[in-house]
Design an enzyme around this catalytic site. Sequence first.
Site, PDB file in Angstrom:
ATOM      1  N   SER A   1      16.651  -5.119 -30.081  1.00  0.00           N
ATOM      2  CA  SER A   1      16.172  -3.693 -30.280  1.00  0.00           C
ATOM      3  C   SER A   1      15.084  -3.505 -29.766  1.00  0.00           C
ATOM      4  O   SER A   1      14.120  -4.367 -29.811  1.00  0.00           O
ATOM      5  CB  SER A   1      16.423  -3.279 -31.807  1.00  0.00           C
ATOM      6  OG  SER A   1      16.223  -1.881 -31.987  1.00  0.00           O
ATOM      7  N   GLU A   2      14.978  -2.390 -28.710  1.00  0.00           N
ATOM      8  CA  GLU A   2      13.663  -2.306 -27.958  1.00  0.00           C
ATOM      9  C   GLU A   2      12.295  -2.161 -28.637  1.00  0.00           C
ATOM     10  O   GLU A   2      11.258  -2.539 -27.892  1.00  0.00           O
ATOM     11  CB  GLU A   2      13.783  -1.453 -26.601  1.00  0.00           C
ATOM     12  CG  GLU A   2      14.634  -0.225 -27.120  1.00  0.00           C
ATOM     13  CD  GLU A   2      15.843   0.172 -27.226  1.00  0.00           C
ATOM     14  OE1 GLU A   2      16.731  -0.669 -27.724  1.00  0.00           O
ATOM     15  OE2 GLU A   2      16.476   1.189 -26.825  1.00  0.00           O
ATOM     16  N   ASN A   3      12.357  -1.788 -29.836  1.00  0.00           N
ATOM     17  CA  ASN A   3      11.293  -1.729 -30.635  1.00  0.00           C
ATOM     18  C   ASN A   3      10.701  -2.919 -31.231  1.00  0.00           C
ATOM     19  O   ASN A   3       9.654  -3.251 -31.809  1.00  0.00           O
ATOM     20  CB  ASN A   3      11.282  -0.769 -31.826  1.00  0.00           C
ATOM     21  CG  ASN A   3      12.570  -1.355 -32.789  1.00  0.00           C
ATOM     22  OD1 ASN A   3      13.442  -1.728 -32.434  1.00  0.00           O
ATOM     23  ND2 ASN A   3      12.127  -0.971 -34.090  1.00  0.00           N
TER      24      ASN A   3
END
Lengths: 231, 218
Positions: free
Chosen positions: B45-47
């Site tokens: 997940s890009e966060n």
Amino acid sequence: MKKNQTIEQAIAAIPSGARVMIGGFGNPGTPFSLIHELLRQGQTGLTLIKNDANEAGHGISKLIENGQVSRLITTHIGLNKRAIDLMNQGQLDIEFHPQGILAEKIRTAGAGSFGFLTDIGLDSEITRPEDLLDWQGQTYKVEMALSADFALLHAAEADWLGNLVYRGSAINFSPLMAMAADHVIVETPSLAAPGHFRPEHIHTPGAFVDSVVSLAQLTSDYGIIDHHVRR
Amino acid sequence: MSVAERILSRAVNEITPGSIVNLGIGLPSRIMHYLPDDFDVQIHSENGILGAWKQAAPEAMDPFLIDAAGAYVSLGQGASLFDSAVSFAIIRRARLDLTMIGAFEVDSAGNLANWKIPGKFSPGIGGAMELAQKTRRIVVLTNHTDKYGKPKILHTCRLPLTAKACVSRIITDLAVIDVTGDGLVVREKLVDISDAELQEKTEAELNFATGEGPHDTA
């Protein structure tokens, strides 16, 4: 040297017109208490740099809705219809970057460099001809570093020296912003004496931190958002 | 089965054991719930998560742990958490095996438009451009036509592009279509529909694979 300050003292250092980085991706990492004090003190003409605009009525959206923000540098505001409306009405100036490019621009400033070369978005409308650099047979896009006057961050734990530990997905932009801003203000619900952390477990070394605000408790702002719970 | 369920139950088969996968916000992020609980995959997940997993049990939900879509995820065994610069280094260094992503338009050259409708919708780029440009394999999940019944699979995208020639496969509520050097090739139909009918709902020219079964994945 103890860097503890009251929240009033810490935020009073920020003048109107300042350029302020704010940690957080959605809720995790958003320093709601520092933002609330900035809302109370009422500085205006701020340029904010944050991954997103939080959701309407929360976090930095309160500053935007209160007319304290003239410009927002961000990656995506899809969860904040209020901010989108203000942008569409021309009342809020927004600069968008690809998310990892925004992170890297901040990281680059934090590392004391001035820019980097990338191929992200080279063929897209976000690239202007004047951003291009031909170098040794390849074409790159030049991305300049992004610094700020202040950073407002939330750390799960901190000590008096400003050593910081983040938790969960609340790391996101915070360690990068801690390095890229001239004056770094951190809120934490857990302030310890130096020596509390194993040195190799510290995410942000205290050298980057100017001011630590101890929070007596976390308000409901920091809790679970019901509409993000899948039933 | 709803249109979304039809797309998702086919799309889940794209995830191969041992892979690193990013699931875009919206429809793709729901694929996670179609995976068996013991499936060997690391969801990025890009966060700042590698190893995100299904929503945590109510008592274990952590307000400081969400995925990029805002869901209160749990973490799989061996998960790691890191800052946004590292997260996008994983993407730009092409360490993701697969990204599944939504589309406003996709075309016969594999061009993708999914971030902006000028004058109507411009909430920002988010991670889409970097994911589309750098992931090894991009599978688009989309309804075959828009809400007005107009084709979303075009000769050439008309909206601003997210990335050029990045899409490998398109999974719609009607068919599975591969982007190849010879144009778009229909690999599977997910409903009972004639070649002519499917072509009618598609602006780009479709080639219909002959003698290839539903398990062919090119």
